[in-house]
Design an enzyme around this catalytic site. Structure first.
Site, PDB file in Angstrom:
ATOM      1  N   HIS A  35     -48.967 -26.639  -3.855  1.00  0.00           N
ATOM      2  CA  HIS A  35     -50.382 -26.866  -4.167  1.00  0.00           C
ATOM      3  C   HIS A  35     -51.279 -26.697  -2.944  1.00  0.00           C
ATOM      4  CE1 HIS A  35     -50.185 -28.281  -8.419  1.00  0.00           C
ATOM      5  NE2 HIS A  35     -48.925 -28.484  -8.079  1.00  0.00           N
ATOM      6  N   THR A  36     -50.727 -26.183  -1.865  1.00  0.00           N
ATOM      7  CA  THR A  36     -51.536 -25.900  -0.682  1.00  0.00           C
ATOM      8  C   THR A  36     -52.242 -24.553  -0.786  1.00  0.00           C
ATOM      9  OG1 THR A  36     -49.492 -25.096   0.341  1.00  0.00           O
ATOM     10  CG2 THR A  36     -50.207 -27.312   0.939  1.00  0.00           C
ATOM     11  N   ASP A  37     -51.760 -23.668  -1.659  1.00  0.00           N
ATOM     12  CA  ASP A  37     -52.296 -22.304  -1.668  1.00  0.00           C
ATOM     13  C   ASP A  37     -53.758 -22.262  -2.078  1.00  0.00           C
ATOM     14  OD1 ASP A  37     -51.582 -22.965  -4.302  1.00  0.00           O
ATOM     15  OD2 ASP A  37     -50.822 -20.955  -4.774  1.00  0.00           O
ATOM     16  N   GLY A 138     -40.724 -20.987 -17.206  1.00  0.00           N
ATOM     17  CA  GLY A 138     -41.064 -22.401 -17.148  1.00  0.00           C
ATOM     18  C   GLY A 138     -40.265 -23.211 -16.157  1.00  0.00           C
ATOM     19  N   GLY A 140     -40.616 -23.005 -12.818  1.00  0.00           N
ATOM     20  CA  GLY A 140     -41.274 -23.064 -11.532  1.00  0.00           C
ATOM     21  C   GLY A 140     -40.865 -21.935 -10.610  1.00  0.00           C
ATOM     22  N   SER A 142     -42.007 -18.772 -11.029  1.00  0.00           N
ATOM     23  CA  SER A 142     -43.084 -17.791 -11.093  1.00  0.00           C
ATOM     24  C   SER A 142     -42.757 -16.564 -11.928  1.00  0.00           C
ATOM     25  CB  SER A 142     -43.516 -17.364  -9.685  1.00  0.00           C
ATOM     26  OG  SER A 142     -44.843 -16.935  -9.712  1.00  0.00           O
ATOM     27  N   SER A 143     -42.326 -16.813 -13.140  1.00  0.00           N
ATOM     28  CA  SER A 143     -42.113 -15.709 -14.074  1.00  0.00           C
ATOM     29  C   SER A 143     -43.411 -14.958 -14.331  1.00  0.00           C
ATOM     30  CB  SER A 143     -41.539 -16.245 -15.388  1.00  0.00           C
ATOM     31  OG  SER A 143     -42.372 -17.270 -15.924  1.00  0.00           O
ATOM     32  N   SER A 144     -44.540 -15.648 -14.256  1.00  0.00           N
ATOM     33  CA  SER A 144     -45.821 -14.980 -14.514  1.00  0.00           C
ATOM     34  C   SER A 144     -46.159 -13.986 -13.407  1.00  0.00           C
ATOM     35  CB  SER A 144     -46.939 -16.013 -14.663  1.00  0.00           C
ATOM     36  OG  SER A 144     -47.023 -16.854 -13.525  1.00  0.00           O
ATOM     37  N   ASP A 188     -47.850 -17.123  -5.295  1.00  0.00           N
ATOM     38  CA  ASP A 188     -46.822 -16.556  -6.160  1.00  0.00           C
ATOM     39  C   ASP A 188     -46.850 -15.036  -6.122  1.00  0.00           C
ATOM     40  OD1 ASP A 188     -46.295 -19.159  -6.779  1.00  0.00           O
ATOM     41  OD2 ASP A 188     -47.081 -19.056  -8.828  1.00  0.00           O
TER      42      ASP A 188
END
Length: 398
Positions: A35-37, A138, A140, A142-144, A188
């Site tokens: 969550h730093t990105d 799902g 974590g 980064s499939s997206s 990602d």
């Protein structure tokens, strides 16, 4: 059957002819920096061997048609209508039912890639794209971003866009932020597209400067074990968005553009300015940024066996301050550490997904078995454990 072959066969079945080529991009594991990105901070991810493949070829009618092995009903959109479909409020095409979410990743990339290149819709042909993946959904990993990288690579070549790897990462982020409506940062996409074998990518999310950092896992006889809890999450839903909004409130209260600009020494002042929940959210980001810097320095100076405490501290911060862990993730981390892991932490956006554990190669099976037993004892669904290998990013495969 491999995912590459699945993509080729699906393409031939839908298009009635072979694909012109197959392009792929990697999933990613994040060693540290969560969550730093989107706070313009630091992250240390690496591309993994699990990949998403896009078999593709041009077509003559100006339509982009996408199909995937996980939703075989094709979705079609004329190139000329991409801008009208995705310009506007973030994710409106998905929430309004115009485009299914899975297809918005691919079609959103087409929209963003065209815009990034400066080309007009009339300048490029239609295209058929068939997608298959072996990146766990799902978890974590980064499939997206793997979808985005594969599709961006295919379109860059088929449309002759001339995009650099960092341009493609920006395209992927824009597609995810605006076409899908998921408020993620660029970590990602950079890792998925720009990853290198046997190394992590140290990314400054403000300047977008990258450095490859030797991990040394193989040299030290270490494996990175992923323990997928099978608890599904979705970044486009509320928990992720609420954390991001808390970070924005905290930065505003501290008078800085982003939490990247707050140091550990300034946390005492932050405590005075913020309510308890917002302060703890901010404390996670500020200390996590420092942990990324410390991990890079430690890897370079001492090697991977010295980073265990930093991984554990990261998990504790996400569990207690950012509050994005779940009991299954905590169980996976606790069990891995009890079984002798060098370090362990949850990875990804949280609210489900996977934990990672840095483990001696000889202990991988024992740690995986212990995790399965601990999950069973607590009445959780069985986890899926597998190792990941630092690998290269986006490429043309066929």
């Amino acid at each position: 059957m491999t995912a590459l072959v699945q993509a080729q066969e699906l393409f031939a079945r839908v298009a009635g002819s072979p694909a012109a080529g197959v392009w792929s991009s990697a999933g990613r594991a994040n060693l540290i920096g969560e969550h730093t990105d989107y706070n313009e901070g630091f992250v240390l991810p690496f591309a993994i061997q699990h990949r998403t493949y896009a078999a593709a070829a041009t077509r003559g009618d100006g339509v982009v048609r996408v199909v995937s092995t996980f939703a075989e009903q094709p979705v079609e959109l004329p190139v000329a209508e991409l801008a009208a479909t995705f310009d506007g409020p973030a994710g409106h095409a998905v929430t309004g039912g115009v485009v299914p979410e899975w297809a918005a990743y691919a079609l959103g990339v087409a929209w963003a890639a065209l815009a990034a290149s400066g080309r007009a819709a009339a300048d490029v042909p239609g295209v058929d794209i068939a997608i298959a993946s072996d990146v766990p959904i799902g978890a974590g990993l980064s499939s997206s971003a793997a979808i985005e990288g594969a599709v961006a690579s295919a379109l860059d070549e088929l449309w002759g866009l001339g995009l650099a790897p960092l341009d493609m990462a920006r395209v992927g982020r824009r597609a995810e932020n605006e076409a899908v409506g998921a408020p993620t940062g660029i970590m990602d996409q950079v890792s998925s597209i720009m990853g290198r074998a046997d190394a992590a990518t140290f990314l400054d999310c403000r300047s977008l400067e990258t450095q490859s950092v030797d991990l040394g896992f193989a040299r030290e006889g270490l494996s990175l074990l992923v323990i997928d809890t099978r608890v599904k999450h979705s970044h486009s839903t509320g928990g992720y968005r609420e954390r991001r909004e808390a970070c924005e409130r905290g930065a505003a209260a501290m008078g800085v553009p982003a939490l990247r600009d707050v140091t550990v020494a300034e946390l005492d002042r932050a405590r005075e300015l913020l309510d308890d929940v917002t302060f703890r959210r901010i404390r996670h980001i500020v200390t996590e940024n420092q942990r990324v810097l410390d991990t890079v320095e430690t890897l370079r100076a001492q090697g991977p066996r010295a980073i265990g405490d930093l991984l554990v501290a990261s998990h504790v911060s996400m569990r207690d301050d950012f509050e994005i862990s779940v009991p299954e993730l905590d169980t996976a981390v606790e069990t891995a550490l009890a079984e002798g892991a060098v370090g362990a932490r949850m990875t990804g956006g949280g609210f489900g997904g996977a934990a990672i554990a840095l483990v001696d190669e000889a202990r991988v099976d024992a740690v995986a078995e212990a995790a399965a037993a601990a999950f069973a004892d607590r009445g959780f669904a069985a986890p899926h454990a597998f190792t990941v290998v630092p690998s290269e990013g986006a490429r043309r495969d066929v």
